[in-house]
Scaffold this motif. Structure first.
Motif, PDB file in Angstrom:
ATOM      1  N   LYS A 209      26.905 -13.296   0.950  1.00 33.16           N
ATOM      2  CA  LYS A 209      27.384 -12.340   1.944  1.00 33.16           C
ATOM      3  C   LYS A 209      26.224 -11.597   2.591  1.00 33.16           C
ATOM      4  O   LYS A 209      25.185 -11.379   1.970  1.00 33.16           O
ATOM      5  CB  LYS A 209      28.327 -11.324   1.292  1.00 33.16           C
ATOM      6  N   ILE A 210      26.433 -11.236   3.845  1.00 31.09           N
ATOM      7  CA  ILE A 210      25.560 -10.290   4.533  1.00 31.09           C
ATOM      8  C   ILE A 210      26.353  -8.992   4.625  1.00 31.09           C
ATOM      9  O   ILE A 210      27.439  -8.970   5.218  1.00 31.09           O
ATOM     10  CB  ILE A 210      25.187 -10.794   5.942  1.00 31.09           C
ATOM     11  N   VAL A 211      25.852  -7.937   4.025  1.00 37.25           N
ATOM     12  CA  VAL A 211      26.593  -6.675   3.996  1.00 37.25           C
ATOM     13  C   VAL A 211      25.985  -5.710   5.005  1.00 37.25           C
ATOM     14  O   VAL A 211      24.869  -5.220   4.825  1.00 37.25           O
ATOM     15  CB  VAL A 211      26.587  -6.054   2.586  1.00 37.25           C
ATOM     16  N   VAL A 212      26.712  -5.474   6.083  1.00 37.64           N
ATOM     17  CA  VAL A 212      26.278  -4.532   7.118  1.00 37.64           C
ATOM     18  C   VAL A 212      26.774  -3.146   6.724  1.00 37.64           C
ATOM     19  O   VAL A 212      27.928  -2.978   6.318  1.00 37.64           O
ATOM     20  CB  VAL A 212      26.847  -4.929   8.495  1.00 37.64           C
ATOM     21  N   PHE A 213      25.898  -2.142   6.845  1.00 37.52           N
ATOM     22  CA  PHE A 213      26.327  -0.788   6.475  1.00 37.52           C
ATOM     23  C   PHE A 213      25.780   0.232   7.458  1.00 37.52           C
ATOM     24  O   PHE A 213      24.883  -0.056   8.262  1.00 37.52           O
ATOM     25  CB  PHE A 213      25.918  -0.455   5.037  1.00 37.52           C
ATOM     26  N   PHE A 214      26.321   1.447   7.372  1.00 33.52           N
ATOM     27  CA  PHE A 214      26.019   2.491   8.347  1.00 33.52           C
ATOM     28  C   PHE A 214      25.645   3.785   7.632  1.00 33.52           C
ATOM     29  O   PHE A 214      26.107   4.056   6.521  1.00 33.52           O
ATOM     30  CB  PHE A 214      27.224   2.734   9.261  1.00 33.52           C
ATOM     31  N   ASN A 215      24.839   4.602   8.300  1.00 31.34           N
ATOM     32  CA  ASN A 215      24.452   5.894   7.755  1.00 31.34           C
ATOM     33  C   ASN A 215      25.648   6.840   7.715  1.00 31.34           C
ATOM     34  O   ASN A 215      26.663   6.620   8.392  1.00 31.34           O
ATOM     35  CB  ASN A 215      23.351   6.532   8.604  1.00 31.34           C
ATOM     36  N   LEU A 216      25.517   7.892   6.935  1.00 31.18           N
ATOM     37  CA  LEU A 216      26.516   8.952   6.953  1.00 31.18           C
ATOM     38  C   LEU A 216      26.737   9.431   8.386  1.00 31.18           C
ATOM     39  O   LEU A 216      25.777   9.583   9.152  1.00 31.18           O
ATOM     40  CB  LEU A 216      26.040  10.132   6.100  1.00 31.18           C
ATOM     41  N   TYR A 217      27.982   9.647   8.730  1.00 30.88           N
ATOM     42  CA  TYR A 217      28.410  10.179  10.025  1.00 30.88           C
ATOM     43  C   TYR A 217      28.264   9.196  11.190  1.00 30.88           C
ATOM     44  O   TYR A 217      28.703   9.497  12.301  1.00 30.88           O
ATOM     45  CB  TYR A 217      27.643  11.468  10.386  1.00 30.88           C
ATOM     46  N   ASP A 218      27.656   8.037  10.982  1.00 34.71           N
ATOM     47  CA  ASP A 218      27.486   7.099  12.099  1.00 34.71           C
ATOM     48  C   ASP A 218      28.826   6.661  12.679  1.00 34.71           C
ATOM     49  O   ASP A 218      29.009   6.664  13.907  1.00 34.71           O
ATOM     50  CB  ASP A 218      26.710   5.855  11.647  1.00 34.71           C
ATOM     51  N   ILE A 219      29.730   6.239  11.812  1.00 35.93           N
ATOM     52  CA  ILE A 219      31.032   5.762  12.300  1.00 35.93           C
ATOM     53  C   ILE A 219      32.192   6.397  11.553  1.00 35.93           C
ATOM     54  O   ILE A 219      33.351   6.073  11.833  1.00 35.93           O
ATOM     55  CB  ILE A 219      31.143   4.226  12.188  1.00 35.93           C
ATOM     56  N   ALA A 220      31.889   7.304  10.621  1.00 36.77           N
ATOM     57  CA  ALA A 220      32.956   7.888   9.798  1.00 36.77           C
ATOM     58  C   ALA A 220      32.515   9.254   9.276  1.00 36.77           C
ATOM     59  O   ALA A 220      31.312   9.558   9.235  1.00 36.77           O
ATOM     60  CB  ALA A 220      33.288   6.964   8.628  1.00 36.77           C
ATOM     61  N   PRO A 221      33.459  10.101   8.860  1.00 36.40           N
ATOM     62  CA  PRO A 221      33.099  11.409   8.301  1.00 36.40           C
ATOM     63  C   PRO A 221      32.422  11.274   6.940  1.00 36.40           C
ATOM     64  O   PRO A 221      32.430  10.205   6.322  1.00 36.40           O
ATOM     65  CB  PRO A 221      34.451  12.116   8.180  1.00 36.40           C
ATOM     66  N   TYR A 222      31.854  12.376   6.476  1.00 33.94           N
ATOM     67  CA  TYR A 222      31.096  12.386   5.220  1.00 33.94           C
ATOM     68  C   TYR A 222      31.921  11.850   4.061  1.00 33.94           C
ATOM     69  O   TYR A 222      31.406  11.139   3.194  1.00 33.94           O
ATOM     70  CB  TYR A 222      30.632  13.811   4.914  1.00 33.94           C
TER      71      TYR A 222
END
Length: 260
Positions: A209-222
């Motif tokens: 798998k390639i797991v794409v992830f995002f920083n805090l607050y980038d696309i969702a609340p804390y």
């Protein structure tokens, strides 16, 4: 007498087989450790402005030139994190000398994939400067062990492959599933507000798998933490650069990794 001789021959044969098997196991183990293992360097700092607990991974591989370059890059980035945090803390306490609590920071790491061709690791940063909670961030290093290159997301796909569109659609699909799971409409943006990935979006490798992830607050609340989306081999294999298909989806050598 013949029976005793037969027993001696049998025992000798068993011992020889055991010794040979042990030698083979030892050889495989030593080769694996030689290929890639991880040590830990710890730096603790405690001063007027900041308390820091920094755990720095030290990759150990047979190619010492590559090893030095990789370790130098990762350690330099972690030290830069400390220096930047120290300056922020110093500036804050110079402006508010009545404050007594230090800033608290840390770094840690987690190896996600370790094979003879690729090494994927997350550096986990945390900083607390007051308030209800601290802030954490994950920084990935995906390393091609055949070249020493740290590659980013766009590197692994063919030119003009429209990989961003493919991954965007897969993430949107997973977000729709998450919305339903949380008793929200499929197209709700209440929990996730996703507009698409960047060329250098953060990701790590795990199994196939390639797991794409995002920083805090980038696309969702804390409260949602670090949003992660697993992109399966079947979704992207046909648009990947042939060189990276074999590298990324090679079988992990789980007994290779050691921490010290």
């Amino acid at each position: 007498m013949k029976k005793l001789t037969a027993i001696i021959i049998l025992i000798t044969g068993i011992l020889m087989i055991s010794v040979l098997n042990f030698a083979q196991v030892r050889e495989v183990f030593e080769l694996n450790i030689k290929d890639a293992s991880v040590d830990t360097k710890v730096i603790n700092k405690d001063n007027k402005f900041i308390e820091a607990n920094l755990k720095i991974p030290v990759l150990i591989i047979s190619n010492k030139q590559m090893q030095s370059a990789i370790n130098k890059k990762i350690e330099s980035d972690i030290i830069e994190f400390y220096n930047k945090s120290f300056k922020e803390a110093q500036s804050y306490f110079n402006d508010f000398p009545e404050q007594e609590n230090q800033f608290a920071i840390s770094s840690d790491f987690e190896v996600k994939k370790n094979t003879d061709k690729v090494f994927s690791i997350l550096i986990k940063y945390y900083i607390y400067s007051g308030g209800a909670h601290g802030i954490y961030e994950y920084v990935p290093y995906n390393i091609d062990l055949t070249s020493g290159k740290v590659f980013i997301l766009k590197d692994i796909f063919k030119e003009n492959s429209k990989y961003q569109e493919v991954i965007n659609e897969e993430i949107r699909k997973q977000i729709r599933d998450l919305n339903v799971k949380n008793n929200l409409p499929e197209d709700s943006t209440q929990l996730y507000s996703f507009n698409g990935i960047k060329e250098a979006e953060k990701f790590y490798l795990e199994d196939d798998k390639i797991v794409v992830f995002f920083n805090l607050y980038d696309i969702a609340p804390y409260v949602a933490g670090i949003p992660e989306f697993s992109i399966g081999r079947d979704v992207v294999e046909n648009i990947m650069s042939p060189n990276y298909v074999d590298t990324i989806f090679s079988t992990p050598i789980t007994n290779k990794l050691s921490y010290r």
